[in-house]
Design an enzyme around this catalytic site. Sequence first.
Site, PDB file in Angstrom:
ATOM      1  CD  GLU A 170      -3.078  -0.772   2.185  1.00 45.20           C
ATOM      2  OE1 GLU A 170      -2.946  -0.088   3.270  1.00 45.20           O
ATOM      3  OE2 GLU A 170      -4.005  -1.517   2.404  1.00 45.20           O
ATOM      4  CD  GLU A 383      -4.268  -5.558   4.387  1.00 45.69           C
ATOM      5  OE1 GLU A 383      -4.988  -4.693   4.892  1.00 45.69           O
ATOM      6  OE2 GLU A 383      -2.954  -5.314   4.225  1.00 45.69           O
TER       7      GLU A 383
END
Length: 478
Positions: A170, A383
């Site tokens: 990320e 995720e």
Amino acid sequence: MTREKNASVFPDSFLWGAASAAYQIEGAHDADGKGPSIWDVFSHQPNTTHEGTNGDIAADHYHRFKEDVALMAEAGLQSYRFSISWPRLLPEGHGKANAAGIKFYSDLIDELLKHGIKPMITLYHWDLPQALQDIGGWESRKTIDAFEQYARLCYNEFGDRVELWSTFNETLIFIGMGYFTGAHPPGLADPKRGIQACHHVFIAHAKAVKTFRQYRAQGLIPDNGQIGFVNVMQPHDPITNSPEDIAACILADDLLTHWLYDPVLKGEYPPHILNMAQLTWGVPEFAPDDEALLKDNICDFIGVNYYKREWVAANPDIDNTTINTTGTKGSGQAFGFKGLFKFVHNPESTYTDWDWEIYPEGLCIGMMRLKERYGDIPFYITENGLGAKDPIVDGEVLDNPRIDYLSSHIAAAESAIKQGIDVRGYYPWSFIDLLSWLNGYQKQYGFVYVDRDKELTRQRKKSFFWYQKVIQSNGVTR
Ligand code: BGP
């Protein structure tokens, strides 16, 4: 051919997993020669995290990994995504390695394999060694070299046993919050420095991919070894059909999605955005090999972390980047960069207590949009999960909202597969309750509850037994 009633749409090779990250789960922040990370230092400064929480102890997974892996096996997990703490392996970020750190991950990997659970390693989940931050962190090209050494060390030590790797987790969050909003370390609000730091991350990624492929070609990593990049997948939609809101939404997509996916999936930045950044701030600056490195080292797969969509509006007025870190619904305000775009609340949508929209279809739509732009790439959903304060009733953790959340998102993953998207695995965040970076321990995500008042005792939640059935039925029972 008609599909047998109740037959699974998920391929037999599909991996049902769960995810975590070193700083959030391990604890043992200064044990056995580990060096401090930027998060160890940052979270010890006043007013940086919710009620001063930190990862000093976390879920103490460092000392209890065998018990945790036994629980994973009981749940039927087929894969486990975890990150390696760079300063646990290299306390100074480079140079001399810490044997105890290597042993910990080696033992963890062996324990997983013993139970038939495939490890998926993330090399960087934000806990940069503080020693590297002290010499400029991601703003310095020395950190690129250090990352390459660190990646090599990991391939050497664990490459023979691990097929699935990703370099970074990320960029949107650790660069965005580290250099644009200042809520994560190094706590800056300076786009020029952030854009250059982010460029160095892409170059570090490309070099680590290149080295990975050399190792694979030499047989030091399994032939079916794969390396990818993990990004936030945050679909944007305009809050109205006005030309201004639509334009703001396109800009949000360019800056927050394409800027961060193109370099790893196309090997270049979106040209018009690169032009805009270089005209406005004079960055990113390229070293002579950078362009070729990006072009030659496209990922094997993309990992997508999906939690929510954002509704976008034109933003002539607000400059506010604070977010809800309390879990009191409605306490979040519009988030925005003045003159560019803002994210706004849609009264027709459903939100979590942290003001994150619950929108399962976005998981499928997000992957469809990525496929449209980048072609037929393999996806892992690395995720996905619901952060909530779970109710305890008569000693049982009844996390029904989590079951509903995950169930509806698994249905969306199924729709994606039906529409021809190559989805290879699903890793709910998280296997066990752990630290939420800015929200402390009150924002729970796990299938396993950790009783912080009772010596971190583990307890299976209702969702644990539910997920066990999902896995057993290859996604049919949900
Ligand atoms: C992702 C991170 C995870 C995790 C998750 C939940 O951005 O990769 O590390 O924390 O979000 O977010 P939060 O803890 O803020 O609720």
